[in-house]
Write a protein that holds these residues in place. Structure first.
Motif, PDB file in Angstrom:
ATOM      1  N   LEU A   1      42.171  95.833 -21.616  1.00 41.23           N
ATOM      2  CA  LEU A   1      43.180  95.474 -20.627  1.00 41.23           C
ATOM      3  C   LEU A   1      43.367  93.969 -20.523  1.00 41.23           C
ATOM      4  O   LEU A   1      44.340  93.502 -19.925  1.00 41.23           O
ATOM      5  N   ASP A   2      42.456  93.222 -21.114  1.00 41.64           N
ATOM      6  CA  ASP A   2      42.554  91.762 -21.117  1.00 41.64           C
ATOM      7  C   ASP A   2      43.120  91.254 -22.441  1.00 41.64           C
ATOM      8  O   ASP A   2      43.077  90.062 -22.733  1.00 41.64           O
ATOM      9  N   GLY A   3      43.639  92.165 -23.254  1.00 41.65           N
ATOM     10  CA  GLY A   3      44.193  91.826 -24.558  1.00 41.65           C
ATOM     11  C   GLY A   3      43.707  92.830 -25.589  1.00 41.65           C
ATOM     12  O   GLY A   3      42.515  93.135 -25.631  1.00 41.65           O
ATOM     13  N   PRO A   4      44.606  93.343 -26.442  1.00 39.60           N
ATOM     14  CA  PRO A   4      44.238  94.447 -27.332  1.00 39.60           C
ATOM     15  C   PRO A   4      43.416  94.051 -28.548  1.00 39.60           C
ATOM     16  O   PRO A   4      42.820  94.916 -29.184  1.00 39.60           O
ATOM     17  N   GLU A   5      43.378  92.777 -28.881  1.00 41.98           N
ATOM     18  CA  GLU A   5      42.697  92.342 -30.103  1.00 41.98           C
ATOM     19  C   GLU A   5      41.759  91.173 -29.810  1.00 41.98           C
ATOM     20  O   GLU A   5      42.041  90.344 -28.942  1.00 41.98           O
ATOM     21  N   PRO A   6      40.645  91.086 -30.531  1.00 40.94           N
ATOM     22  CA  PRO A   6      39.815  89.884 -30.426  1.00 40.94           C
ATOM     23  C   PRO A   6      40.592  88.654 -30.887  1.00 40.94           C
ATOM     24  O   PRO A   6      41.528  88.758 -31.690  1.00 40.94           O
ATOM     25  N   THR A   7      40.218  87.501 -30.383  1.00 43.72           N
ATOM     26  CA  THR A   7      40.836  86.261 -30.833  1.00 43.72           C
ATOM     27  C   THR A   7      40.495  86.013 -32.302  1.00 43.72           C
ATOM     28  O   THR A   7      39.571  86.623 -32.853  1.00 43.72           O
ATOM     29  N   GLY A   8      41.239  85.118 -32.927  1.00 44.20           N
ATOM     30  CA  GLY A   8      41.075  84.882 -34.358  1.00 44.20           C
ATOM     31  C   GLY A   8      39.680  84.452 -34.755  1.00 44.20           C
ATOM     32  O   GLY A   8      39.152  84.891 -35.784  1.00 44.20           O
ATOM     33  N   ASP A   9      39.052  83.607 -33.941  1.00 44.84           N
ATOM     34  CA  ASP A   9      37.702  83.150 -34.288  1.00 44.84           C
ATOM     35  C   ASP A   9      36.702  84.298 -34.252  1.00 44.84           C
ATOM     36  O   ASP A   9      35.821  84.405 -35.112  1.00 44.84           O
ATOM     37  N   VAL A  10      36.864  85.189 -33.280  1.00 43.75           N
ATOM     38  CA  VAL A  10      35.990  86.362 -33.201  1.00 43.75           C
ATOM     39  C   VAL A  10      36.265  87.314 -34.361  1.00 43.75           C
ATOM     40  O   VAL A  10      35.332  87.849 -34.977  1.00 43.75           O
ATOM     41  N   ALA A  11      37.535  87.521 -34.687  1.00 42.70           N
ATOM     42  CA  ALA A  11      37.893  88.423 -35.780  1.00 42.70           C
ATOM     43  C   ALA A  11      37.283  87.959 -37.104  1.00 42.70           C
ATOM     44  O   ALA A  11      36.807  88.787 -37.904  1.00 42.70           O
ATOM     45  N   ARG A  12      37.256  86.661 -37.319  1.00 45.30           N
ATOM     46  CA  ARG A  12      36.665  86.156 -38.564  1.00 45.30           C
ATOM     47  C   ARG A  12      35.157  86.423 -38.614  1.00 45.30           C
ATOM     48  O   ARG A  12      34.611  86.769 -39.667  1.00 45.30           O
TER      49      ARG A  12
END
Length: 232
Positions: A185-196
């Motif tokens: 609910l605070d955003g559907p995707e992790p931020t780019g740094d987390v995704a990497r």
């Protein structure tokens, strides 16, 4: 048995884990909620970001904790990520709960999603502190009236120096055994740094269908996720 060290995000003290810590203890683990310098009952203590890192490292060493599962929520992911690489073989796992993560030489302010200038101006205009969250900040975050009232009553101004001071990391966070809890609910995707970092193999992603403060909105579910992380 693991020892959970639980660190809440901006404005919040150890009390934020009151509905989570007993569930961890009931499962046979140690649970050690920590209030960072400058907030809650420690709000009179001056604090920068490295103060917060030392708060965490110092508590682990003072209690001589081993098999530490270090849990950082929101802002606290930044000092928790730095503390994780400083406690050596005491660390079992890091759990970032919808958290910011540190990058060497960067601060919370410098990576603020609405722009660093906006957050820096807000802190400067409030005497060097980040003003506590408001009821409108809690909207759409899966929180009932009771939870919102409790958060607002307990929140205290957050020391701006801890937000503007840069992180200090000796190596990539990708080498840490880590779980990242994304609150959808605070955003559907992790931020780019987390995704990497998730793509690197050592990090695991767990999603929760709740808002940014799951220790209030879904404490039972969060406790189960933490227990599973300790067992992984």
């Amino acid at each position: 048995m693991a020892d959970f060290v639980l660190v809440a995000g901006a404005w919040l003290g150890s009390w934020a884990w009151d509905a989570v810590a007993p569930r961890l203890r009931a499962a046979g683990h140690g649970a050690h909620p920590l209030t960072l310098s400058g907030v809650a009952e420690r709000r009179s203590v001056p604090a920068g970001q490295q103060t917060h890192v030392q708060d965490i490292v110092g508590e682990i060493e003072r209690l001589d904790l081993r098999e530490v599962v270090l849990v950082g929520h929101s802002y606290a992911g930044i000092p928790v990520g730095q503390a994780a690489e400083r406690i050596g073989d005491r660390l079992a796992r890091v759990v970032f709960v919808d958290a910011s993560i540190p990058a060497d030489g960067e601060s919370f302010v410098s990576t603020w999603w609405e722009g660093p200038e906006k957050l820096a101006a807000e802190i400067s205009g409030n005497g060097g502190f980040w003003a506590p969250l408001t009821a409108s900040d809690c909207e759409g975050q899966d929180l009932g009236a009771e939870e919102i009232a409790r958060m607002l009553a307990g929140a205290t101004p957050h020391p701006g120096a801890s937000l503007s001071e840069p992180a200090v990391l000796a190596r990539s966070l990708g080498g840490l055994p880590a779980t990242y809890v994304k609150c959808l609910l605070d955003g559907p995707e992790p931020t780019g740094d987390v995704a990497r970092l998730l793509a690197g193999g050592n990090w695991r992603l767990v999603e929760m269908d709740t808002g940014h403060w799951p220790m209030f909105s879904r404490p039972e579910d969060l406790a189960e996720i933490l227990l599973a992380a300790a067992a992984s």
